[in-house]
Design a protein around this motif. Sequence first.
Motif, PDB file in Angstrom:
ATOM      1  N   GLU A   1       0.826  -1.211   0.000  1.00 57.99           N
ATOM      2  CA  GLU A   1       0.000   0.000   0.000  1.00 57.99           C
ATOM      3  C   GLU A   1       0.859   1.260   0.000  1.00 57.99           C
ATOM      4  OE1 GLU A   1      -3.282   2.061   2.998  1.00 57.99           O
ATOM      5  OE2 GLU A   1      -2.835  -0.084   3.174  1.00 57.99           O
ATOM      6  N   SER A   2       0.421   2.234  -0.781  1.00 66.21           N
ATOM      7  CA  SER A   2       1.126   3.511  -0.851  1.00 66.21           C
ATOM      8  C   SER A   2       1.200   4.146   0.534  1.00 66.21           C
ATOM      9  CB  SER A   2       0.392   4.455  -1.811  1.00 66.21           C
ATOM     10  OG  SER A   2       1.066   5.676  -1.921  1.00 66.21           O
ATOM     11  N   GLY A   3       2.376   4.686   0.847  1.00 68.82           N
ATOM     12  CA  GLY A   3       2.585   5.246   2.178  1.00 68.82           C
ATOM     13  C   GLY A   3       3.236   4.275   3.134  1.00 68.82           C
ATOM     14  N   LYS A   4       3.498   3.047   2.653  1.00 66.33           N
ATOM     15  CA  LYS A   4       4.172   2.042   3.471  1.00 66.33           C
ATOM     16  C   LYS A   4       5.485   1.650   2.817  1.00 66.33           C
ATOM     17  CE  LYS A   4       0.071   0.051   5.635  1.00 66.33           C
ATOM     18  NZ  LYS A   4      -0.645  -1.201   5.980  1.00 66.33           N
ATOM     19  N   ILE A   5       6.330   0.999   3.588  1.00 60.73           N
ATOM     20  CA  ILE A   5       7.628   0.558   3.087  1.00 60.73           C
ATOM     21  C   ILE A   5       7.840  -0.902   3.467  1.00 60.73           C
ATOM     22  CG2 ILE A   5       8.846   1.363   5.177  1.00 60.73           C
ATOM     23  CD1 ILE A   5      11.210   2.080   3.309  1.00 60.73           C
ATOM     24  N   GLY A   6       8.473  -1.669   2.566  1.00 59.83           N
ATOM     25  CA  GLY A   6       8.739  -3.081   2.821  1.00 59.83           C
ATOM     26  C   GLY A   6      10.209  -3.311   3.119  1.00 59.83           C
ATOM     27  N   ILE A   7      10.477  -3.953   4.251  1.00 56.18           N
ATOM     28  CA  ILE A   7      11.843  -4.231   4.707  1.00 56.18           C
ATOM     29  C   ILE A   7      12.034  -5.748   4.758  1.00 56.18           C
ATOM     30  CG2 ILE A   7      13.492  -4.012   6.614  1.00 56.18           C
ATOM     31  CD1 ILE A   7      12.949  -1.312   5.497  1.00 56.18           C
ATOM     32  N   LYS A   8      13.169  -6.222   4.233  1.00 56.07           N
ATOM     33  CA  LYS A   8      13.433  -7.671   4.244  1.00 56.07           C
ATOM     34  C   LYS A   8      14.817  -7.949   4.813  1.00 56.07           C
ATOM     35  CE  LYS A   8      12.774 -12.061   3.110  1.00 56.07           C
ATOM     36  NZ  LYS A   8      13.893 -12.589   3.922  1.00 56.07           N
ATOM     37  N   TYR A   9      14.860  -8.741   5.852  1.00 56.45           N
ATOM     38  CA  TYR A   9      16.133  -9.188   6.413  1.00 56.45           C
ATOM     39  C   TYR A   9      16.645 -10.381   5.598  1.00 56.45           C
ATOM     40  CZ  TYR A   9      15.656  -6.303  10.614  1.00 56.45           C
ATOM     41  OH  TYR A   9      15.562  -5.244  11.477  1.00 56.45           O
ATOM     42  N   GLY A  10      17.957 -10.406   5.340  1.00 60.28           N
ATOM     43  CA  GLY A  10      18.561 -11.553   4.670  1.00 60.28           C
ATOM     44  C   GLY A  10      18.208 -11.662   3.200  1.00 60.28           C
ATOM     45  N   GLU A  11      17.945 -12.917   2.763  1.00 60.59           N
ATOM     46  CA  GLU A  11      17.664 -13.176   1.353  1.00 60.59           C
ATOM     47  C   GLU A  11      16.369 -12.492   0.925  1.00 60.59           C
ATOM     48  OE1 GLU A  11      18.172 -15.525   3.584  1.00 60.59           O
ATOM     49  OE2 GLU A  11      19.841 -16.805   2.972  1.00 60.59           O
ATOM     50  N   MET A  12      16.479 -11.648  -0.107  1.00 55.54           N
ATOM     51  CA  MET A  12      15.307 -10.896  -0.575  1.00 55.54           C
ATOM     52  C   MET A  12      14.862 -11.315  -1.968  1.00 55.54           C
ATOM     53  SD  MET A  12      14.763  -6.807  -0.797  1.00 55.54           S
ATOM     54  CE  MET A  12      13.146  -6.117  -1.191  1.00 55.54           C
ATOM     55  N   MET A  13      15.823 -11.532  -2.875  1.00 54.23           N
ATOM     56  CA  MET A  13      15.484 -11.901  -4.240  1.00 54.23           C
ATOM     57  C   MET A  13      16.436 -12.984  -4.731  1.00 54.23           C
ATOM     58  SD  MET A  13      14.619  -8.117  -5.787  1.00 54.23           S
ATOM     59  CE  MET A  13      13.522  -8.653  -7.083  1.00 54.23           C
ATOM     60  N   ALA A  14      16.003 -13.686  -5.761  1.00 48.39           N
ATOM     61  CA  ALA A  14      16.706 -14.885  -6.202  1.00 48.39           C
ATOM     62  C   ALA A  14      17.863 -14.594  -7.147  1.00 48.39           C
ATOM     63  CB  ALA A  14      15.715 -15.824  -6.885  1.00 48.39           C
ATOM     64  N   ALA A  15      18.764 -15.581  -7.234  1.00 49.72           N
ATOM     65  CA  ALA A  15      19.764 -15.593  -8.300  1.00 49.72           C
ATOM     66  C   ALA A  15      19.034 -15.859  -9.607  1.00 49.72           C
ATOM     67  CB  ALA A  15      20.795 -16.678  -8.039  1.00 49.72           C
ATOM     68  N   VAL A  16      19.544 -15.298 -10.689  1.00 48.21           N
ATOM     69  CA  VAL A  16      18.905 -15.453 -11.994  1.00 48.21           C
ATOM     70  C   VAL A  16      19.910 -16.016 -12.990  1.00 48.21           C
ATOM     71  CG1 VAL A  16      17.721 -14.298 -13.900  1.00 48.21           C
ATOM     72  CG2 VAL A  16      17.363 -13.510 -11.549  1.00 48.21           C
ATOM     73  N   ASP A  17      19.596 -17.174 -13.549  1.00 47.33           N
ATOM     74  CA  ASP A  17      20.381 -17.765 -14.626  1.00 47.33           C
ATOM     75  C   ASP A  17      19.501 -17.889 -15.864  1.00 47.33           C
ATOM     76  OD1 ASP A  17      22.525 -18.023 -12.923  1.00 47.33           O
ATOM     77  OD2 ASP A  17      22.104 -20.117 -12.441  1.00 47.33           O
ATOM     78  N   LYS A  18      20.123 -17.821 -17.023  1.00 42.13           N
ATOM     79  CA  LYS A  18      19.402 -17.982 -18.288  1.00 42.13           C
ATOM     80  C   LYS A  18      19.999 -19.145 -19.054  1.00 42.13           C
ATOM     81  CE  LYS A  18      18.136 -15.589 -22.571  1.00 42.13           C
ATOM     82  NZ  LYS A  18      18.355 -14.391 -23.421  1.00 42.13           N
ATOM     83  N   ILE A  19      19.130 -19.987 -19.622  1.00 41.88           N
ATOM     84  CA  ILE A  19      19.628 -21.113 -20.412  1.00 41.88           C
ATOM     85  C   ILE A  19      19.114 -21.011 -21.846  1.00 41.88           C
ATOM     86  CG2 ILE A  19      19.954 -22.687 -18.465  1.00 41.88           C
ATOM     87  CD1 ILE A  19      17.324 -24.028 -19.189  1.00 41.88           C
ATOM     88  N   ASN A  20      20.008 -21.265 -22.782  1.00 39.30           N
ATOM     89  CA  ASN A  20      19.670 -21.364 -24.206  1.00 39.30           C
ATOM     90  C   ASN A  20      20.132 -22.729 -24.681  1.00 39.30           C
ATOM     91  OD1 ASN A  20      20.234 -18.327 -23.629  1.00 39.30           O
ATOM     92  ND2 ASN A  20      19.051 -18.311 -25.512  1.00 39.30           N
ATOM     93  N   VAL A  21      19.183 -23.569 -25.078  1.00 38.43           N
ATOM     94  CA  VAL A  21      19.484 -24.947 -25.483  1.00 38.43           C
ATOM     95  C   VAL A  21      19.181 -25.109 -26.973  1.00 38.43           C
ATOM     96  CG1 VAL A  21      18.869 -27.381 -25.186  1.00 38.43           C
ATOM     97  CG2 VAL A  21      19.018 -25.879 -23.193  1.00 38.43           C
ATOM     98  N   GLU A  22      20.070 -25.797 -27.654  1.00 44.15           N
ATOM     99  CA  GLU A  22      19.863 -26.117 -29.068  1.00 44.15           C
ATOM    100  C   GLU A  22      19.991 -27.625 -29.245  1.00 44.15           C
ATOM    101  OE1 GLU A  22      22.560 -25.456 -32.850  1.00 44.15           O
ATOM    102  OE2 GLU A  22      21.629 -23.550 -32.263  1.00 44.15           O
ATOM    103  N   ILE A  23      18.942 -28.230 -29.788  1.00 43.34           N
ATOM    104  CA  ILE A  23      18.944 -29.673 -30.045  1.00 43.34           C
ATOM    105  C   ILE A  23      18.837 -29.877 -31.557  1.00 43.34           C
ATOM    106  CG2 ILE A  23      17.730 -31.850 -29.672  1.00 43.34           C
ATOM    107  CD1 ILE A  23      16.727 -30.715 -27.022  1.00 43.34           C
ATOM    108  N   GLU A  24      19.850 -30.520 -32.126  1.00 44.04           N
ATOM    109  CA  GLU A  24      19.908 -30.703 -33.574  1.00 44.04           C
ATOM    110  C   GLU A  24      19.796 -32.179 -33.925  1.00 44.04           C
ATOM    111  OE1 GLU A  24      22.774 -29.559 -37.401  1.00 44.04           O
ATOM    112  OE2 GLU A  24      23.265 -28.882 -35.378  1.00 44.04           O
TER     113      GLU A  24
END
Length: 382
Positions: free
Chosen positions: A162-185
Amino acid sequence: MTIENEIIRIRRHIHKYPETGGNEYNTAKFIESKLKELKIPYKRIAKTGIVGLLKGAKSGVKTAALRADIDALTVQEDNNIEYKSRNNGVMHACGHDAHTAIMLGAAKILSKKKDSLNGNVKFIFQPSEETAAGAEDIIKGGALVNPKVDVILGVHVCPWIESGKIGIKYGEMMAAVDKINVEIEGEIAHGAYPHLGKDALTAAAAFISMIQTIVSREINPVDPSVITLGKIKGGDAYNIICEKIEIEGTVRCLDNKIRKYIKESILRKLKAVEIAYGVKCKIEYQALNSPVINCKEIVKICHQSAKEFYGKQNVEILEKPSMGGEDFSEYLRKIPGNFMYIGTSKNKATSYPWHHSNFNIDENALPKAAKYVAYTVEELLK
């Protein structure tokens, strides 16, 4: 003009003229013009990145940094507003316009207090957050040195708080991000004679089914992780054995050990498909972002200042992390800091999710956020 009106005006200007990652040249010039007005020296980094430095009265003591991302998305805006995007197919659908306005507002507030600041403040305006390349580039360009940054803060507008509020997070907040591109021939053949070819489509189906069991059967259920395949492309016609398939997806998790395990498991399964179906497989596995892990000691200070500034009832302590990613993590790998959510939801129009073509915010939350950030920096520098 009041600072409240100025912050909103800055946000609307940036919203009206969005630019994608690596192309934020006009946005950068606009930010530079605002820093010039405040007499804050700055330098360009990574073509469109900007780092401003406000030297306080005791400039040798400590340096805090405030980071804002400045790039937009390739989204066609559907909002019917006066400051609707003028750049066709590009939109600030993630709130980076708001982040920039907040930090420029904080810069104005702090510039008036430079004689009493117990240290320096760096203002980092970072390009290319959406492509996960901006933070690394700007760090390599020297954003965290000369003077060395001791602590860093970042914010992100949030459509479910809600507007007017703030969110605080201790420790882990967001994830690691990996991207995969696979080609099968495989090997092309007439659909009536499948034994004369090697079907890449069947092999791809097997691979997709196999990796869906990694999270459900190989990872501890209490350890959050996600494997999502969002794109598959291949085939020539309904009656031709498919020669090539391309697959794209993402892996998200909070623990680097699990991150490593998932990668190894995907590679094993792809090798098994290659052997079982007689196809050739290639994979490009990109580690984009590390997990966002907030520093406990810095979060405590931000939490206390949030209770003082917003009021205890307007501070939400987030219990669960997000599986979304943020390249603010690259700063946190180098120095302690904290990433926070600014609530901007007031009604249906301001509650659309990030990256939506109708994404918008309650702008009245921005001036308060700027004042809070400035207040917290003063506390950190004491």
